[in-house]
Design an enzyme around this catalytic site. Structure first.
Site, mmCIF file in Angstrom:
data_model
loop_
_atom_site.group_PDB
_atom_site.id
_atom_site.type_symbol
_atom_site.label_atom_id
_atom_site.label_comp_id
_atom_site.label_asym_id
_atom_site.label_seq_id
_atom_site.Cartn_x
_atom_site.Cartn_y
_atom_site.Cartn_z
ATOM 1 N N ASP A 231 0.853 -1.184 0.000
ATOM 2 C CA ASP A 231 0.000 0.000 0.000
ATOM 3 C C ASP A 231 0.890 1.235 0.000
ATOM 4 O O ASP A 231 1.836 1.337 0.798
ATOM 5 C CB ASP A 231 -0.894 -0.010 1.249
ATOM 6 C CG ASP A 231 -1.887 1.138 1.260
ATOM 7 O OD1 ASP A 231 -3.030 0.927 0.833
ATOM 8 O OD2 ASP A 231 -1.505 2.242 1.700
ATOM 9 N N ASN A 239 -2.680 12.850 -2.830
ATOM 10 C CA ASN A 239 -3.710 13.243 -3.789
ATOM 11 C C ASN A 239 -4.283 14.611 -3.452
ATOM 12 O O ASN A 239 -4.487 15.455 -4.331
ATOM 13 C CB ASN A 239 -4.841 12.202 -3.794
ATOM 14 C CG ASN A 239 -4.780 11.287 -4.997
ATOM 15 O OD1 ASN A 239 -4.028 11.516 -5.927
ATOM 16 N ND2 ASN A 239 -5.576 10.239 -4.983
ATOM 17 N N HIS A 244 -5.128 14.583 -8.409
ATOM 18 C CA HIS A 244 -5.303 13.193 -8.807
ATOM 19 C C HIS A 244 -4.402 12.794 -9.979
ATOM 20 O O HIS A 244 -4.011 11.624 -10.091
ATOM 21 C CB HIS A 244 -6.768 12.937 -9.174
ATOM 22 C CG HIS A 244 -7.678 12.963 -7.983
ATOM 23 N ND1 HIS A 244 -7.756 11.920 -7.092
ATOM 24 C CD2 HIS A 244 -8.532 13.913 -7.523
ATOM 25 C CE1 HIS A 244 -8.633 12.206 -6.140
ATOM 26 N NE2 HIS A 244 -9.115 13.415 -6.376
ATOM 27 N N ASP A 248 -2.101 9.570 -9.971
ATOM 28 C CA ASP A 248 -2.081 8.530 -11.000
ATOM 29 C C ASP A 248 -0.646 8.204 -11.418
ATOM 30 O O ASP A 248 -0.300 7.037 -11.647
ATOM 31 C CB ASP A 248 -2.878 8.986 -12.219
ATOM 32 C CG ASP A 248 -4.377 8.999 -11.970
ATOM 33 O OD1 ASP A 248 -4.824 8.435 -10.951
ATOM 34 O OD2 ASP A 248 -5.104 9.582 -12.787
ATOM 35 N N GLU A 274 -4.910 2.347 -3.793
ATOM 36 C CA GLU A 274 -3.448 2.381 -3.840
ATOM 37 C C GLU A 274 -2.828 1.072 -3.370
ATOM 38 O O GLU A 274 -1.643 1.023 -3.035
ATOM 39 C CB GLU A 274 -2.924 3.541 -2.984
ATOM 40 C CG GLU A 274 -3.199 3.433 -1.485
ATOM 41 C CD GLU A 274 -4.548 3.993 -1.070
ATOM 42 O OE1 GLU A 274 -4.707 4.335 0.107
ATOM 43 O OE2 GLU A 274 -5.449 4.089 -1.939
#
Length: 360
Positions: A231, A239, A244, A248, A274
């Site tokens: 994770d 974020n 975002h 990404d 994630e």
């Protein structure tokens, strides 16, 4: 006359540009085949003494050559017009000259499946109706005025059987083409449904569809199997702070790092958000722990350029080695608890799951 194959008449399929390119490449190949068969018709009708039809096939070959060149130059609409003109005019002239019983009109019927399949906006019904009216009109004209230059019975039967054989062969070819197209579309849909659009890794569905089989195979061979669950640390704050799009980029980077360190037989997936999951058949606990540590160090050892600054990353991981009869879900649950322990202990670390409890 084989250019009456409906591949010629169908409008360009709507959808991906890749599908469109494949379609028109196929049409180009079919124009070559149709032109070659019309060359054969030149010799057939010259041998039968139907010189007019022989010369008409010379013109047909030239039209197909022109259509081939137009498709190569992306002038597809003009190419289609040439093909429609050739097929319909050829059917009409052949039927008028040597009679309806010659079977030239059969080629018009091959337009129907392509018209229906290729027209997705309700245009198929009026086009098929127009083709029907043309077909019936041609029959009426032939009954009224044909044949203008009839062939003897034996020669006419030869032409009829050639046409029947070609129509059967072309029908089988058309059916095979659409079957391949359907199977290809089905495979593509299945692949899309099992792939994470952002990272290109398997999604949860795609992972589960293959992992159970891989686990069963390893357990049958007595191999140890490990599960790694990772994770990205502080991803929500990342974020919120950078947006975002930057998030990404982080996920893609972590996915590529995992792919680099995964072995050939491992199964890697974006498990959700994630989180990433790696199934490692034939991997001991010590080997899995070492692999997880290499992955963690590789992620920490790189930084992502965001807004002109190098942003550090880290990854927390949980590792579980499955028991001989343990289910995949149980192993993932233990790896998830180990991942939680990594987070709780300060993140950016690898934690081994507790051994599977053995019933007393």
């Amino acid at each position: 006359m084989t250019a009456s194959d409906p591949h010629y008449s169908a409008p360009r399929p709507r959808g991906s540009s890749l599908a469109g390119k494949a379609y028109w490449a196929m049409v180009q190949r079919v124009t070559v085949i149709a032109g070659a068969i019309d060359v054969g018709y030149i010799f057939l009708f010259a041998w039968l003494g139907a010189s007019t039809l022989a010369w008409i096939n010379v013109l047909s070959v030239l039209l197909y050559a022109a259509a081939y060149g137009l498709i190569g130059r992306k002038q597809n609409t003009l190419a289609l017009l040439l093909i429609w003109f050739e097929v319909m005019a050829h059917a009409a002239i052949g039927s008028l000259l040597i009679g309806w019983d010659s079977g030239f009109h059969y080629f018009l019927l091959l337009f129907i499946p392509a018209i229906v399949v290729a027209n997705s906006r309700g245009f198929s019904a009026p086009i098929v109706l127009g083709l029907l009216l043309y077909y019936l009109g041609l029959k009426a004209v032939c009954d009224q005025w044909g044949p203008l230059t009839p062939l003897p019975g034996a020669e006419l039967r030869t032409v009829f059987w050639v046409h029947v054989c070609l129509v059967f062969a072309m029908s089988a070819s058309i059916a095979a083409f659409y079957r391949r197209a359907i199977l290809s579309a089905e495979r593509s849909l299945v692949e899309q449904a099992q792939t994470d659009a952002l990272t290109g890794l398997r999604n949860r569905t795609g992972f589960q569809s293959q992992a159970s089989e891989a686990l069963a195979r390893s357990q049958a061979l007595g191999e140890s199997v490990a599960v790694l669950l990772g994770d990205v640390d502080h991803f929500k704050q990342f974020n919120d702070r950078h947006g975002h799009e930057a998030g990404d980029r982080v996920l893609i980077h972590v996915a590529r790092t995992l792919q680099t360190h995964a072995r050939g037989g491992d199964l890697l997936a974006r498990w959700g958000g994630e989180e990433f999951l790696l199934l490692m058949p034939g991997c001991t606990q010590a080997q899995a722990e070492a692999a997880a540590e290499r992955i963690r160090q590789a992620v920490v050892g790189t930084q992502i350029p965001i807004d002109g600054a190098e942003v550090p990353l880290s990854l927390s991981l949980g590792v579980a080695c499955l028991g001989p009869e343990e289910s995949l879900q149980s192993g993932i649950s233990r790896a998830d608890r180990a991942l939680y322990d990594s987070k709780h202990a300060g993140r950016n670390r690898v934690t081994l799951a507790l051994p599977l409890a053995v019933p007393a």
